[in-house]
Scaffold this motif. Structure first.
Motif, PDB file in Angstrom:
ATOM      1  N   SER A  38      66.095  56.437  14.027  1.00  0.00           N
ATOM      2  CA  SER A  38      67.024  55.397  14.475  1.00  0.00           C
ATOM      3  C   SER A  38      68.419  55.705  13.961  1.00  0.00           C
ATOM      4  CB  SER A  38      66.586  54.007  13.993  1.00  0.00           C
ATOM      5  OG  SER A  38      66.753  53.871  12.595  1.00  0.00           O
ATOM      6  N   ALA A  39      69.400  55.190  14.671  1.00  0.00           N
ATOM      7  CA  ALA A  39      70.798  55.334  14.262  1.00  0.00           C
ATOM      8  C   ALA A  39      71.482  53.989  14.462  1.00  0.00           C
ATOM      9  CB  ALA A  39      71.500  56.413  15.070  1.00  0.00           C
ATOM     10  N   ALA A  40      72.213  53.560  13.445  1.00  0.00           N
ATOM     11  CA  ALA A  40      72.848  52.248  13.496  1.00  0.00           C
ATOM     12  C   ALA A  40      74.256  52.312  12.939  1.00  0.00           C
ATOM     13  CB  ALA A  40      72.019  51.231  12.698  1.00  0.00           C
ATOM     14  N   ILE A  41      75.095  51.371  13.370  1.00  0.00           N
ATOM     15  CA  ILE A  41      76.437  51.194  12.823  1.00  0.00           C
ATOM     16  C   ILE A  41      76.571  49.743  12.378  1.00  0.00           C
ATOM     17  CG2 ILE A  41      78.910  51.209  13.288  1.00  0.00           C
ATOM     18  CD1 ILE A  41      78.412  53.420  15.340  1.00  0.00           C
ATOM     19  N   PHE A  42      76.994  49.552  11.134  1.00  0.00           N
ATOM     20  CA  PHE A  42      77.301  48.225  10.615  1.00  0.00           C
ATOM     21  C   PHE A  42      78.825  48.063  10.595  1.00  0.00           C
ATOM     22  CE2 PHE A  42      73.501  48.787   7.479  1.00  0.00           C
ATOM     23  CZ  PHE A  42      72.601  48.718   8.538  1.00  0.00           C
ATOM     24  N   LYS A  43      79.307  46.915  11.047  1.00  0.00           N
ATOM     25  CA  LYS A  43      80.732  46.610  10.950  1.00  0.00           C
ATOM     26  C   LYS A  43      80.924  45.426  10.011  1.00  0.00           C
ATOM     27  CE  LYS A  43      84.941  45.708  13.629  1.00  0.00           C
ATOM     28  NZ  LYS A  43      85.531  45.489  14.965  1.00  0.00           N
ATOM     29  N   TYR A  44      81.913  45.552   9.125  1.00  0.00           N
ATOM     30  CA  TYR A  44      82.186  44.516   8.135  1.00  0.00           C
ATOM     31  C   TYR A  44      83.403  43.701   8.549  1.00  0.00           C
ATOM     32  CZ  TYR A  44      78.921  47.388   5.534  1.00  0.00           C
ATOM     33  OH  TYR A  44      77.813  48.102   5.157  1.00  0.00           O
ATOM     34  N   ALA A  45      83.560  42.536   7.939  1.00  0.00           N
ATOM     35  CA  ALA A  45      84.629  41.617   8.326  1.00  0.00           C
ATOM     36  C   ALA A  45      86.008  42.239   8.182  1.00  0.00           C
ATOM     37  CB  ALA A  45      84.534  40.337   7.495  1.00  0.00           C
ATOM     38  N   ASP A  46      86.157  43.175   7.231  1.00  0.00           N
ATOM     39  CA  ASP A  46      87.469  43.802   7.020  1.00  0.00           C
ATOM     40  C   ASP A  46      87.681  45.034   7.893  1.00  0.00           C
ATOM     41  OD1 ASP A  46      85.801  45.646   5.841  1.00  0.00           O
ATOM     42  OD2 ASP A  46      86.759  45.604   3.871  1.00  0.00           O
ATOM     43  N   GLY A  47      86.727  45.332   8.780  1.00  0.00           N
ATOM     44  CA  GLY A  47      86.864  46.460   9.700  1.00  0.00           C
ATOM     45  C   GLY A  47      86.155  47.729   9.278  1.00  0.00           C
ATOM     46  N   ALA A  48      85.684  47.804   8.044  1.00  0.00           N
ATOM     47  CA  ALA A  48      84.969  49.000   7.577  1.00  0.00           C
ATOM     48  C   ALA A  48      83.677  49.185   8.369  1.00  0.00           C
ATOM     49  CB  ALA A  48      84.669  48.882   6.085  1.00  0.00           C
ATOM     50  N   LEU A  49      83.234  50.439   8.444  1.00  0.00           N
ATOM     51  CA  LEU A  49      82.003  50.780   9.162  1.00  0.00           C
ATOM     52  C   LEU A  49      81.054  51.542   8.245  1.00  0.00           C
ATOM     53  CD1 LEU A  49      83.439  52.163  12.538  1.00  0.00           C
ATOM     54  CD2 LEU A  49      82.627  49.831  12.077  1.00  0.00           C
ATOM     55  N   THR A  50      79.754  51.302   8.439  1.00  0.00           N
ATOM     56  CA  THR A  50      78.702  52.133   7.849  1.00  0.00           C
ATOM     57  C   THR A  50      77.877  52.707   8.989  1.00  0.00           C
ATOM     58  OG1 THR A  50      78.470  51.033   5.701  1.00  0.00           O
ATOM     59  CG2 THR A  50      76.513  52.082   6.581  1.00  0.00           C
ATOM     60  N   GLN A  51      77.627  54.002   8.953  1.00  0.00           N
ATOM     61  CA  GLN A  51      76.695  54.597   9.908  1.00  0.00           C
ATOM     62  C   GLN A  51      75.442  55.000   9.155  1.00  0.00           C
ATOM     63  OE1 GLN A  51      79.555  57.930  10.855  1.00  0.00           O
ATOM     64  NE2 GLN A  51      77.671  59.148  10.785  1.00  0.00           N
ATOM     65  N   LEU A  52      74.296  54.589   9.684  1.00  0.00           N
ATOM     66  CA  LEU A  52      73.021  54.816   9.006  1.00  0.00           C
ATOM     67  C   LEU A  52      72.042  55.497   9.943  1.00  0.00           C
ATOM     68  CD1 LEU A  52      71.051  52.638   6.605  1.00  0.00           C
ATOM     69  CD2 LEU A  52      69.938  53.174   8.770  1.00  0.00           C
ATOM     70  N   THR A  53      71.433  56.579   9.470  1.00  0.00           N
ATOM     71  CA  THR A  53      70.365  57.248  10.203  1.00  0.00           C
ATOM     72  C   THR A  53      69.084  57.120   9.413  1.00  0.00           C
ATOM     73  OG1 THR A  53      71.924  58.861  11.098  1.00  0.00           O
ATOM     74  CG2 THR A  53      69.585  59.392  11.259  1.00  0.00           C
ATOM     75  N   ALA A  54      68.044  56.618  10.061  1.00  0.00           N
ATOM     76  CA  ALA A  54      66.712  56.511   9.462  1.00  0.00           C
ATOM     77  C   ALA A  54      65.791  57.482  10.188  1.00  0.00           C
ATOM     78  CB  ALA A  54      66.180  55.092   9.586  1.00  0.00           C
ATOM     79  N   SER A  55      64.977  58.200   9.441  1.00  0.00           N
ATOM     80  CA  SER A  55      64.187  59.264  10.059  1.00  0.00           C
ATOM     81  C   SER A  55      62.948  59.594   9.244  1.00  0.00           C
ATOM     82  CB  SER A  55      65.058  60.533  10.179  1.00  0.00           C
ATOM     83  OG  SER A  55      64.277  61.659  10.516  1.00  0.00           O
ATOM     84  N   VAL A  56      61.880  59.970   9.947  1.00  0.00           N
ATOM     85  CA  VAL A  56      60.762  60.663   9.310  1.00  0.00           C
ATOM     86  C   VAL A  56      60.537  62.007   9.986  1.00  0.00           C
ATOM     87  CG1 VAL A  56      59.536  58.702   8.303  1.00  0.00           C
ATOM     88  CG2 VAL A  56      59.135  59.288  10.712  1.00  0.00           C
ATOM     89  N   VAL A  57      61.619  62.578  10.549  1.00  0.00           N
ATOM     90  CA  VAL A  57      61.520  63.875  11.226  1.00  0.00           C
ATOM     91  C   VAL A  57      62.431  64.920  10.594  1.00  0.00           C
ATOM     92  CG1 VAL A  57      60.891  62.729  13.387  1.00  0.00           C
ATOM     93  CG2 VAL A  57      63.281  63.348  12.991  1.00  0.00           C
ATOM     94  N   HIS A  58      63.043  64.604   9.445  1.00  0.00           N
ATOM     95  CA  HIS A  58      63.985  65.523   8.817  1.00  0.00           C
ATOM     96  C   HIS A  58      63.316  66.350   7.723  1.00  0.00           C
ATOM     97  CE1 HIS A  58      67.199  63.435  10.930  1.00  0.00           C
ATOM     98  NE2 HIS A  58      68.048  64.327  10.479  1.00  0.00           N
ATOM     99  N   HIS A  59      63.129  67.635   8.013  1.00  0.00           N
ATOM    100  CA  HIS A  59      62.575  68.545   7.013  1.00  0.00           C
ATOM    101  C   HIS A  59      63.517  68.616   5.812  1.00  0.00           C
ATOM    102  CE1 HIS A  59      59.416  70.251   9.696  1.00  0.00           C
ATOM    103  NE2 HIS A  59      60.287  69.906  10.635  1.00  0.00           N
ATOM    104  N   GLY A  60      62.933  68.588   4.640  1.00  0.00           N
ATOM    105  CA  GLY A  60      63.718  68.667   3.420  1.00  0.00           C
ATOM    106  C   GLY A  60      64.125  67.335   2.840  1.00  0.00           C
TER     107      GLY A  60
END
Length: 392
Positions: free
Chosen positions: A219-241
């Motif tokens: 999954s891939a998600a973007i969080f937006k905060y009230a002050d305009g900042a962004l967080t991008q988050l990737t969740a995975s069980v397919v990433h080797h390492g």
């Protein structure tokens, strides 16, 4: 001395049992519960828990054990709420594995039971109890990195195809979701602890490598905060390492786990100069290095915090409200991915995704679950991911 009942003796229970045994002067395990009692008997023999009685249900245990202080819930997510609420009503403190429950409705029921009982409820978020995140938060809170502009969260795990053959995994009904819920919950909790609660979420989910599961493995998600900042988050069980990290970009410097700080300096034309703001980097590094290392880390750290909270009649670091916040962000990710909409937070009780069974009823089934193994042969405690304490 506090008495402990472990409910659910699968792989994660190793981490809990081993942690409690480190505090042998403060607590002891007196009951083990599992719907497969042979698993509980195996843990009893493995760890020399000679005084522990074995039960096939938490109801049976609560009816027979009248002096339990802490019920430690290590079961699949779909029964977290039932067991926790029953234990709280029985006058026990509760430590519950992540995710807190299968729905926000159940989270609120657990919080209400805790408030009515006056007992302690803590939700496992063991990554908060690492030197990497503890020191990262100290560096962030110092303000030296400036206003947060962006965060990158890579919750990269790897699980083989057979991982989802276990009977309860890979289904919306029993597991409640895929990698976003049961793996990225650690990093989702950590980022909301560090940066606070966002105002909007947008996301997509997919299943790219596990055709024996209904749920997402990416999954891939973007969080937006009230002050305009962004967080991008990737969740995975397919990433080797399993390369996991949190990178926070402030106006004045970057900080991250694994630890690194970098402070660019602008030339007159706005491009970065070849030399950094070494004074700021040194000040941030000093905050990081001078923050005392934790005496206890991971599950032992959280159990130590729970014991301290009970002894001192204070709230634990990760209480029910904190546990719900992580699940609310996960629910928002699923709602956005399923509806294709930007989701505003908070999610209210009249929202179908708030209610128990709501996400399951609306979620896509990527594949039919094609195997149902009762139990895997154990090869030791499960992987908790990469050690982020590099550079300490």
């Amino acid at each position: 001395m506090l008495t402990i009942a472990i409910v659910g003796t699968g792989n994660i229970s190793h981490n809990h049992i081993q942690a409690y045994l480190q505090f042998g002067q403060r607590c002891r395990i007196v009951a083990l519960v599992d719907i497969y009692p042979e698993k509980a008997h195996e843990k009893k023999a493995r760890y020399g828990l000679t005084d522990a009685r074995v039960y096939a249900s938490h109801q049976q245990m609560l009816a027979n054990e009248h002096d339990i202080d802490i019920v430690d819930v290590c079961t699949p997510p779909y029964v977290h709420a039932e067991i926790s609420i029953d234990a709280l009503h029985a006058g026990c403190h509760v430590l519950c594995e992540k995710p807190m429950s299968a729905s926000l409705e159940e989270c609120d029921a657990m919080i209400a039971a805790q408030q009515a009982s006056g007992k302690t409820l803590s939700i496992i978020a063991q990554n908060r109890f690492t030197d990497a995140f503890w020191r990262l938060k100290a560096a962030l809170d110092s303000g030296l990195a400036g206003k947060v502009c962006h965060a990158q969260v890579d919750s990269f795990w790897w699980r083989g195809h057979s991982y989802y053959d276990l009977w309860w995994r890979g289904t919306w009904e029993k597991e409640g979701g895929g990698c976003t819920l049961n793996h990225a919950v650690h990093h989702i909790d950590a980022i909301q602890w560090l940066l606070g609660f966002p105002s909007e979420v947008v996301a997509m989910v997919s299943n790219v490598a596990h055709d024996n599961a209904e749920v997402e493995d990416l999954s891939a998600a973007i969080f937006k905060y009230a002050d305009g900042a962004l967080t991008q988050l990737t969740a995975s069980v397919v990433h080797h390492g399993e390369d996991q990290k949190i990178i926070i970009q402030g106006e004045k410097a970057r900080i991250s786990a694994p630890w690194q700080t970098f402070a660019s300096v602008s030339a007159d034309n706005g491009f970065p100069q070849s030399t950094n703001d070494t004074r700021r980097e040194a000040e941030i590094n000093a905050i990081f290095q001078q923050t005392p290392m934790l005496e206890w880390t991971l599950h032992a750290g959280q159990i130590h915090d729970l014991l301290q909270s009970i002894d001192n009649a204070r709230a634990p670091l990760v209480d029910g409200v904190q546990g719900k916040r992580a699940l609310e962000l996960i629910t928002a990710i699923y709602k956005s991915a399923i509806t294709g909409a930007v989701v505003a937070l908070p999610i209210h009780p009249d929202d179908p995704f708030y209610r128990t069974g709501g996400t399951s009823a609306l979620a896509p089934r990527f594949y039919e679950k094609s195997a149902s193994v009762a139990n895997f042969s154990e090869v030791g405690a499960i992987s908790l991911g990469k050690n982020l304490d590099q550079g300490i």
